[in-house]
Design a protein around this motif. Structure first.
Motif, PDB file in Angstrom:
ATOM      1  N   ALA A  53      28.994  25.270  86.027  1.00 18.42           N
ATOM      2  CA  ALA A  53      28.455  24.342  87.005  1.00 18.42           C
ATOM      3  C   ALA A  53      27.705  23.472  86.148  1.00 18.42           C
ATOM      4  CB  ALA A  53      28.162  24.657  88.250  1.00 18.42           C
ATOM      5  N   ARG A  54      27.832  22.085  86.064  1.00 18.28           N
ATOM      6  CA  ARG A  54      26.714  21.310  85.316  1.00 18.28           C
ATOM      7  C   ARG A  54      26.799  21.076  83.857  1.00 18.28           C
ATOM      8  NH1 ARG A  54      23.731  19.087  89.547  1.00 18.28           N
ATOM      9  NH2 ARG A  54      22.658  18.099  88.302  1.00 18.28           N
ATOM     10  N   GLN A  55      27.460  22.188  83.329  1.00 17.48           N
ATOM     11  CA  GLN A  55      27.636  22.253  81.769  1.00 17.48           C
ATOM     12  C   GLN A  55      28.886  21.925  81.178  1.00 17.48           C
ATOM     13  OE1 GLN A  55      24.672  23.266  80.375  1.00 17.48           O
ATOM     14  NE2 GLN A  55      23.636  23.127  82.261  1.00 17.48           N
ATOM     15  N   TYR A  56      29.849  22.950  81.225  1.00 23.53           N
ATOM     16  CA  TYR A  56      31.005  22.531  80.478  1.00 23.53           C
ATOM     17  C   TYR A  56      32.230  23.207  81.184  1.00 23.53           C
ATOM     18  CZ  TYR A  56      31.111  27.460  79.407  1.00 23.53           C
ATOM     19  OH  TYR A  56      30.939  29.144  79.453  1.00 23.53           O
ATOM     20  N   GLN A  97      31.090  13.059  98.341  1.00 23.21           N
ATOM     21  CA  GLN A  97      29.830  14.224  98.395  1.00 23.21           C
ATOM     22  C   GLN A  97      30.566  14.881  97.232  1.00 23.21           C
ATOM     23  OE1 GLN A  97      28.267  16.581 101.730  1.00 23.21           O
ATOM     24  NE2 GLN A  97      27.341  14.516 102.147  1.00 23.21           N
ATOM     25  N   LEU A  98      30.901  14.824  96.160  1.00 23.43           N
ATOM     26  CA  LEU A  98      31.642  15.672  95.379  1.00 23.43           C
ATOM     27  C   LEU A  98      30.716  16.733  94.607  1.00 23.43           C
ATOM     28  CD1 LEU A  98      34.366  16.481  94.538  1.00 23.43           C
ATOM     29  CD2 LEU A  98      34.080  14.868  92.821  1.00 23.43           C
ATOM     30  N   ASP A  99      29.274  16.071  94.357  1.00 24.57           N
ATOM     31  CA  ASP A  99      28.337  17.019  93.765  1.00 24.57           C
ATOM     32  C   ASP A  99      28.599  17.154  92.400  1.00 24.57           C
ATOM     33  OD1 ASP A  99      25.875  18.253  93.510  1.00 24.57           O
ATOM     34  OD2 ASP A  99      26.407  20.067  94.327  1.00 24.57           O
ATOM     35  N   PHE A 100      29.277  16.334  91.569  1.00 26.44           N
ATOM     36  CA  PHE A 100      29.600  16.044  90.212  1.00 26.44           C
ATOM     37  C   PHE A 100      27.999  15.985  89.417  1.00 26.44           C
ATOM     38  CE2 PHE A 100      30.501  14.534  86.105  1.00 26.44           C
ATOM     39  CZ  PHE A 100      31.473  15.115  85.732  1.00 26.44           C
ATOM     40  N   PRO A 101      27.989  16.971  88.465  1.00 28.04           N
ATOM     41  CA  PRO A 101      28.705  17.763  87.645  1.00 28.04           C
ATOM     42  C   PRO A 101      28.649  19.319  88.213  1.00 28.04           C
ATOM     43  CG  PRO A 101      26.593  17.366  86.607  1.00 28.04           C
ATOM     44  CD  PRO A 101      26.363  16.526  87.797  1.00 28.04           C
ATOM     45  N   GLN A 102      27.622  19.542  89.167  1.00 26.89           N
ATOM     46  CA  GLN A 102      27.894  20.803  89.835  1.00 26.89           C
ATOM     47  C   GLN A 102      29.317  21.285  90.137  1.00 26.89           C
ATOM     48  OE1 GLN A 102      25.205  22.776  90.259  1.00 26.89           O
ATOM     49  NE2 GLN A 102      26.488  24.619  91.384  1.00 26.89           N
ATOM     50  N   SER A 103      30.247  20.211  90.354  1.00 27.04           N
ATOM     51  CA  SER A 103      31.656  20.590  90.968  1.00 27.04           C
ATOM     52  C   SER A 103      32.410  21.247  89.679  1.00 27.04           C
ATOM     53  CB  SER A 103      32.343  19.436  91.602  1.00 27.04           C
ATOM     54  OG  SER A 103      32.191  18.334  90.634  1.00 27.04           O
ATOM     55  N   LEU A 104      32.032  20.849  88.598  1.00 22.04           N
ATOM     56  CA  LEU A 104      32.620  21.601  87.379  1.00 22.04           C
ATOM     57  C   LEU A 104      33.022  23.005  87.590  1.00 22.04           C
ATOM     58  CD1 LEU A 104      30.734  19.951  84.306  1.00 22.04           C
ATOM     59  CD2 LEU A 104      32.763  19.300  85.003  1.00 22.04           C
ATOM     60  N   ALA A 105      32.247  23.657  88.343  1.00 23.27           N
ATOM     61  CA  ALA A 105      32.432  24.972  88.683  1.00 23.27           C
ATOM     62  C   ALA A 105      33.670  25.145  89.563  1.00 23.27           C
ATOM     63  CB  ALA A 105      31.235  25.594  89.521  1.00 23.27           C
ATOM     64  N   ARG A 106      34.414  24.228  90.057  1.00 23.54           N
ATOM     65  CA  ARG A 106      35.877  24.266  90.683  1.00 23.54           C
ATOM     66  C   ARG A 106      36.689  24.038  89.901  1.00 23.54           C
ATOM     67  NH1 ARG A 106      32.730  20.787  94.622  1.00 23.54           N
ATOM     68  NH2 ARG A 106      31.832  22.058  96.314  1.00 23.54           N
ATOM     69  N   THR A 107      36.841  23.664  88.530  1.00 27.36           N
ATOM     70  CA  THR A 107      37.844  23.259  87.619  1.00 27.36           C
ATOM     71  C   THR A 107      39.039  24.110  87.618  1.00 27.36           C
ATOM     72  OG1 THR A 107      36.186  22.113  86.456  1.00 27.36           O
ATOM     73  CG2 THR A 107      38.629  22.280  85.492  1.00 27.36           C
ATOM     74  N   ASP A 133      39.235  21.689  97.383  1.00 28.66           N
ATOM     75  CA  ASP A 133      39.282  22.825  98.154  1.00 28.66           C
ATOM     76  C   ASP A 133      38.667  23.300  99.312  1.00 28.66           C
ATOM     77  OD1 ASP A 133      37.122  22.641  95.964  1.00 28.66           O
ATOM     78  OD2 ASP A 133      36.851  24.867  96.548  1.00 28.66           O
ATOM     79  N   ASN A 134      37.848  22.441  99.847  1.00 29.39           N
ATOM     80  CA  ASN A 134      37.260  22.443 100.749  1.00 29.39           C
ATOM     81  C   ASN A 134      36.442  21.227 101.546  1.00 29.39           C
ATOM     82  OD1 ASN A 134      35.352  24.092 102.921  1.00 29.39           O
ATOM     83  ND2 ASN A 134      33.543  23.823 101.868  1.00 29.39           N
ATOM     84  N   PRO A 135      37.571  20.373 102.264  1.00 30.60           N
ATOM     85  CA  PRO A 135      37.256  19.404 102.676  1.00 30.60           C
ATOM     86  C   PRO A 135      36.397  19.450 103.925  1.00 30.60           C
ATOM     87  CG  PRO A 135      39.430  19.777 103.046  1.00 30.60           C
ATOM     88  CD  PRO A 135      38.856  20.669 101.924  1.00 30.60           C
ATOM     89  N   VAL A 136      35.320  18.506 104.185  1.00 30.52           N
ATOM     90  CA  VAL A 136      34.252  18.786 105.176  1.00 30.52           C
ATOM     91  C   VAL A 136      34.102  17.497 106.174  1.00 30.52           C
ATOM     92  CG1 VAL A 136      33.159  20.533 104.341  1.00 30.52           C
ATOM     93  CG2 VAL A 136      32.217  18.295 104.099  1.00 30.52           C
ATOM     94  N   PHE A 137      34.972  16.261 105.687  1.00 34.40           N
ATOM     95  CA  PHE A 137      34.608  15.254 106.534  1.00 34.40           C
ATOM     96  C   PHE A 137      35.879  15.098 107.426  1.00 34.40           C
ATOM     97  CE2 PHE A 137      32.322  14.227 102.767  1.00 34.40           C
ATOM     98  CZ  PHE A 137      31.028  14.079 103.251  1.00 34.40           C
ATOM     99  N   ASN A 138      35.691  14.432 108.680  1.00 35.49           N
ATOM    100  CA  ASN A 138      37.062  14.157 109.404  1.00 35.49           C
ATOM    101  C   ASN A 138      37.389  12.745 109.742  1.00 35.49           C
ATOM    102  OD1 ASN A 138      35.410  12.401 111.252  1.00 35.49           O
ATOM    103  ND2 ASN A 138      34.668  14.400 112.263  1.00 35.49           N
TER     104      ASN A 138
END
Length: 295
Positions: A103-106, A70-80, A149-154
């Motif tokens: 996010a989603r861009q570059y 559930q990484l949500d790439f390319p939104q996750s580019l904001a976490r680089t 940086d924010n794992p949510v699954f057990n």
């Protein structure tokens, strides 16, 4: 005045001024989701990565990553930048500083002088550095997995989502997966009991690394770092090392912790990685019959 390729005027407003036209770099793989440019700026040499969102939808790797983690790439580019800072703090490789991200861009990162690695260039010194890097990261243990940086699954979610992702990807694959192989994989998934999750790179390959001028290795692709069982990376390593290299790597890594047992997870992880096309292999039988290097 020169412009950054594919970025809007608003996006470029806060970026370092270019001193020359940006130089387009060749994509390493036909299904690459980014276009890369080398940028000579007033603040030094940099690399611009622009995400082609249309390609993400056709990328089996990112379909797998987004489905499983559930990484949500390319939104996750904001976490680089967060990923870069974490790896600089906890890992053993050089990591490029992130200058800007959207996010989603570059992503714009500082260029690291050096040479790209290939399998032919790997020597024992490099293997020791890799073992040091993995050893340090694999000590950053969490009881949850997913986003770095924010794992949510057990732990109970891992076998369920792994089985679902393999089923999802096999249904989309152009390469037929034999029913008996899928059955064995699903049975293995249901027996998994991973309890510890660490930072890993599911698309680890030698071409993700550079050797800097000081001979220090650097990892230059930060998009796919997640928390997952360390066994996933060890399964990848069986495709990258010779038996002699594997022996050296084990000796170096064992200074940190014991080598994991891959017996009860190898098939499922190999099938997952094949379906995610991490090394471009198209022959499933050849992939699954790769020699076992780690017991």
């Amino acid at each position: 005045m020169y412009s950054y390729p594919e970025l809007t005027v608003e996006q470029q407003a806060t970026l370092p001024v270019l001193r020359a036209p940006a130089l387009a770099l060749d994509a390493q793989f036909p299904d690459s989701t980014h276009q890369l440019w080398q940028c000579d700026t007033a603040d030094g040499m940099m690399i611009l990565k622009v995400c082609h969102q249309s390609r993400v939808q056709d990328s089996t790797f990112w379909l797998g990553m987004n489905n499983l983690f559930q990484l949500d790439f390319p939104q996750s580019l904001a976490r680089t930048q967060i990923i870069s800072q974490f790896l600089q703090r906890e890992g053993g490789f050089s990591i490029p500083d992130v200058v800007a991200e959207q996010a989603r861009q570059y992503v714009l990162v500082r260029y690291l002088d050096g040479t790209d690695l290939t399998a032919e260039k790997i020597d024992n010194t490099m293997l020791t550095q890799l073992a040091h890097h993995w050893g340090k990261l694999h000590q950053q243990i969490s009881s949850q997995w997913g986003c770095l940086d924010n794992p949510v699954f057990n732990a109970n979610d891992w076998p369920v989502r792994l089985e679902q992702t393999i089923q999802f990807l096999s249904g989309r694959s152009d390469i037929p997966i034999p029913a008996d192989t899928l059955k064995l994989s699903h049975e293995q998934c249901r027996r998994l009991s991973a309890q510890q999750f660490v930072p890993i790179m599911p698309d680890f390959r030698w071409d993700q690394l550079r050797q800097c001028e000081n001979h220090q290795l650097a990892v230059v692709d930060l998009d796919a770092f997640v928390r997952a069982p360390r066994e996933v990376e060890w399964v990848i390593l069986e495709y990258l090392l010779s038996p002699q290299q594997a022996k050296h790597f084990v000796e170096a890594y064992s200074q940190y912790q014991p080598i994991p047992d891959l017996t009860n997870c190898r098939l499922s992880y190999r099938l997952l990685l094949f379906l995610m096309n991490i090394l471009g292999e198209t022959d499933l039988r050849n992939w699954l019959e790769q020699p076992i290097l780690f017991k």
